[in-house]
Design an enzyme around this catalytic site. Structure first.
Site, PDB file in Angstrom:
ATOM      1  N   LYS A 104       0.079   4.248  -0.485  1.00 27.27           N
ATOM      2  CA  LYS A 104      -0.580   5.495  -0.021  1.00 27.27           C
ATOM      3  C   LYS A 104      -0.273   6.614  -1.021  1.00 27.27           C
ATOM      4  O   LYS A 104      -0.242   6.357  -2.220  1.00 27.27           O
ATOM      5  CB  LYS A 104      -0.154   5.817   1.408  1.00 27.27           C
ATOM      6  CG  LYS A 104      -0.295   4.590   2.318  1.00 27.27           C
ATOM      7  CD  LYS A 104      -0.098   4.863   3.765  1.00 27.27           C
ATOM      8  CE  LYS A 104      -0.268   3.548   4.537  1.00 27.27           C
ATOM      9  NZ  LYS A 104      -0.261   3.723   5.972  1.00 27.27           N
ATOM     10  N   GLU A 136      -7.097   5.140   7.333  1.00 26.50           N
ATOM     11  CA  GLU A 136      -6.891   6.546   6.925  1.00 26.50           C
ATOM     12  C   GLU A 136      -8.111   7.069   6.164  1.00 26.50           C
ATOM     13  O   GLU A 136      -8.467   8.239   6.276  1.00 26.50           O
ATOM     14  CB  GLU A 136      -5.598   6.656   6.098  1.00 26.50           C
ATOM     15  CG  GLU A 136      -4.364   6.467   6.978  1.00 26.50           C
ATOM     16  CD  GLU A 136      -3.151   5.896   6.271  1.00 26.50           C
ATOM     17  OE1 GLU A 136      -3.095   5.925   5.023  1.00 26.50           O
ATOM     18  OE2 GLU A 136      -2.242   5.395   6.979  1.00 26.50           O
ATOM     19  N   GLY A 155       2.066   2.934  10.546  1.00 25.80           N
ATOM     20  CA  GLY A 155       3.016   4.016  10.327  1.00 25.80           C
ATOM     21  C   GLY A 155       3.684   4.521  11.593  1.00 25.80           C
ATOM     22  O   GLY A 155       4.335   5.564  11.589  1.00 25.80           O
ATOM     23  N   SER A 166       3.068  -1.491  10.457  1.00 29.95           N
ATOM     24  CA  SER A 166       4.513  -1.508  10.721  1.00 29.95           C
ATOM     25  C   SER A 166       5.149  -2.885  10.513  1.00 29.95           C
ATOM     26  O   SER A 166       6.046  -3.276  11.259  1.00 29.95           O
ATOM     27  CB  SER A 166       4.814  -0.956  12.118  1.00 29.95           C
ATOM     28  OG  SER A 166       4.395   0.404  12.215  1.00 29.95           O
ATOM     29  N   ASN A 207       0.868  -1.178   0.000  1.00 30.60           N
ATOM     30  CA  ASN A 207       0.000   0.000   0.000  1.00 30.60           C
ATOM     31  C   ASN A 207       0.904   1.227   0.000  1.00 30.60           C
ATOM     32  O   ASN A 207       1.429   1.611   1.039  1.00 30.60           O
ATOM     33  CB  ASN A 207      -0.904  -0.016   1.242  1.00 30.60           C
ATOM     34  CG  ASN A 207      -1.745   1.246   1.347  1.00 30.60           C
ATOM     35  OD1 ASN A 207      -1.847   2.013   0.394  1.00 30.60           O
ATOM     36  ND2 ASN A 207      -2.354   1.446   2.508  1.00 30.60           N
ATOM     37  N   GLU A 231      -5.671  -4.347  10.733  1.00 28.52           N
ATOM     38  CA  GLU A 231      -4.659  -3.306  10.895  1.00 28.52           C
ATOM     39  C   GLU A 231      -4.980  -2.474  12.132  1.00 28.52           C
ATOM     40  O   GLU A 231      -5.806  -1.552  12.055  1.00 28.52           O
ATOM     41  CB  GLU A 231      -4.647  -2.386   9.673  1.00 28.52           C
ATOM     42  CG  GLU A 231      -4.297  -3.077   8.389  1.00 28.52           C
ATOM     43  CD  GLU A 231      -3.694  -2.103   7.381  1.00 28.52           C
ATOM     44  OE1 GLU A 231      -2.546  -2.313   6.984  1.00 28.52           O
ATOM     45  OE2 GLU A 231      -4.367  -1.110   7.038  1.00 28.52           O
ATOM     46  N   HIS A 262      -9.772   1.343   4.640  1.00 22.83           N
ATOM     47  CA  HIS A 262      -8.492   1.579   5.319  1.00 22.83           C
ATOM     48  C   HIS A 262      -8.695   2.638   6.399  1.00 22.83           C
ATOM     49  O   HIS A 262      -9.475   3.579   6.224  1.00 22.83           O
ATOM     50  CB  HIS A 262      -7.431   2.040   4.307  1.00 22.83           C
ATOM     51  CG  HIS A 262      -6.060   2.115   4.907  1.00 22.83           C
ATOM     52  ND1 HIS A 262      -5.654   3.168   5.687  1.00 22.83           N
ATOM     53  CD2 HIS A 262      -5.024   1.248   4.866  1.00 22.83           C
ATOM     54  CE1 HIS A 262      -4.420   2.939   6.101  1.00 22.83           C
ATOM     55  NE2 HIS A 262      -4.008   1.784   5.618  1.00 22.83           N
TER      56      HIS A 262
HETATM   57  P1  PGA Z   1       2.567   0.730   7.598  1.00 20.91           P
HETATM   58  O1  PGA Z   1       1.130   0.906   6.899  1.00 20.91           O
HETATM   59  O2  PGA Z   1       3.124  -0.579   7.121  1.00 20.91           O
HETATM   60  O3  PGA Z   1       3.366   1.916   7.122  1.00 20.91           O
HETATM   61  O4  PGA Z   1       2.325   0.744   9.073  1.00 20.91           O
HETATM   62  C1  PGA Z   1       0.262  -0.186   6.750  1.00 20.91           C
HETATM   63  C2  PGA Z   1      -1.024   0.270   6.119  1.00 20.91           C
HETATM   64  O5  PGA Z   1      -1.504   1.367   6.436  1.00 20.91           O
HETATM   65  O6  PGA Z   1      -1.609  -0.455   5.299  1.00 20.91           O
END
Ligand code: PGA
Length: 251
Positions: free
Chosen positions: A12, A98, A174, A213, A10, A168, A96
């Site tokens: 983003k 976000e 993140g 992460s 992903n 998640e 997701h």
């Molecule tokens: P990350 O993001 O691996 O940077 O924590 C995962 C995601 O949001 O799908």
């Protein structure tokens, strides 16, 4: 029988055409080392055509980061399932955190997006997860189950079987804080139980991904858990060598 391992990048709102070429070359050149795993990349939508060209004659699949549930019409700036399909998309991230936090996605719109994906022949990757505060209040299972049921209730069992689920935890995305393998497995087992009740034994073959992460150095211990079938990878997917190592760890 268990689900085939699945690892999804992903990106983003990151990456560019050069990174597409680097990632595809790195993965394709080492295909023999991850061939038992399905791998997909979700770039920003403007990069989908470049990715579609780059992955021709490779085993790398294409994903999108969101979709509009409407088939067409006056939705400035939005993309329908059909438009994504034309770019060779197979997987679509839905819900997701976000999108839920900042772009108005809720359980009802996630359910509508899943239906639109399935109607178009796309595979929805439904993202669920609790916030730090919800975990501290011991509401993790309740929150995740609610997010899941909100979508399952609008689907038949045959439709529900086509989902990919990504757990998640919002506090792990993140942040560099990863759920421990045991914490993640505990939630994945709950998700599998909910799916078993909906679709029966076919739930064993539905890919349940962990995200938050995931890095090259923690991927293997997460993927070794009984109900973790792969990962949804944000930051680490922007580094081709690291993403390759994560794909290798899933096999
Ligand atoms: P990350 O993001 O691996 O940077 O924590 C995962 C995601 O949001 O799908």
């Amino acid at each position: 029988m268990q689900a085939q391992p699945l690892v999804i990048a992903n990106w983003k709102m990151n990456g560019d055409r050069a990174l597409i070429d680097q990632l595809v070359q790195t993965l394709h050149g080492q295909h023999a080392t991850w061939q038992s795993t399905a791998v997909a990349v979700c770039p920003p939508a403007t990069l989908l055509p470049a990715l579609q060209v780059a992955v021709t004659a490779t085993s790398i699949e294409i994903g999108a980061q969101t979709v509009n549930a409407a088939p067409s019409g006056a939705h400035t700036g939005e993309l329908s399932a059909q438009l994504l399909l034309e770019c060779g998309v197979k997987y679509v991230l839905v819900g997701h955190s976000e999108r839920r936090q900042w772009y108005g996605c809720d359980d009802a719109s996630a359910a509508a997006q899943v239906q639109a994906c399935l109607a178009a022949g796309l595979t929805p990757v439904l993202c669920v997860g609790e916030t730090q505060a919800e975990r501290e209040q011991a509401q993790t299972v309740e929150v995740v189950t609610q997010q899941l049921q909100a979508v399952l209730k609008v689907l038949t069992a045959a439709q529900a079987q086509q989902l990919v689920i990504a757990y998640e935890p919002v506090w792990a995305i993140g942040t560099g804080l990863t759920a421990t393998p045991a914490q993640a497995q505990a939630v994945h087992a709950e998700i599998r139980t909910v799916l078993l009740a909906k679709v029966g034994a076919a739930a064993q073959q539905m890919p349940l991904l962990y995200g938050g992460s995931v890095k090259a150095d923690n991927a293997a211990s997460l993927f070794a858990q009984a109900d973790i079938d792969g990962g949804l990878i944000g930051g680490a997917s922007l580094n081709p060598a690291e993403f390759l190592a994560i794909c290798q760890a899933a096999g």
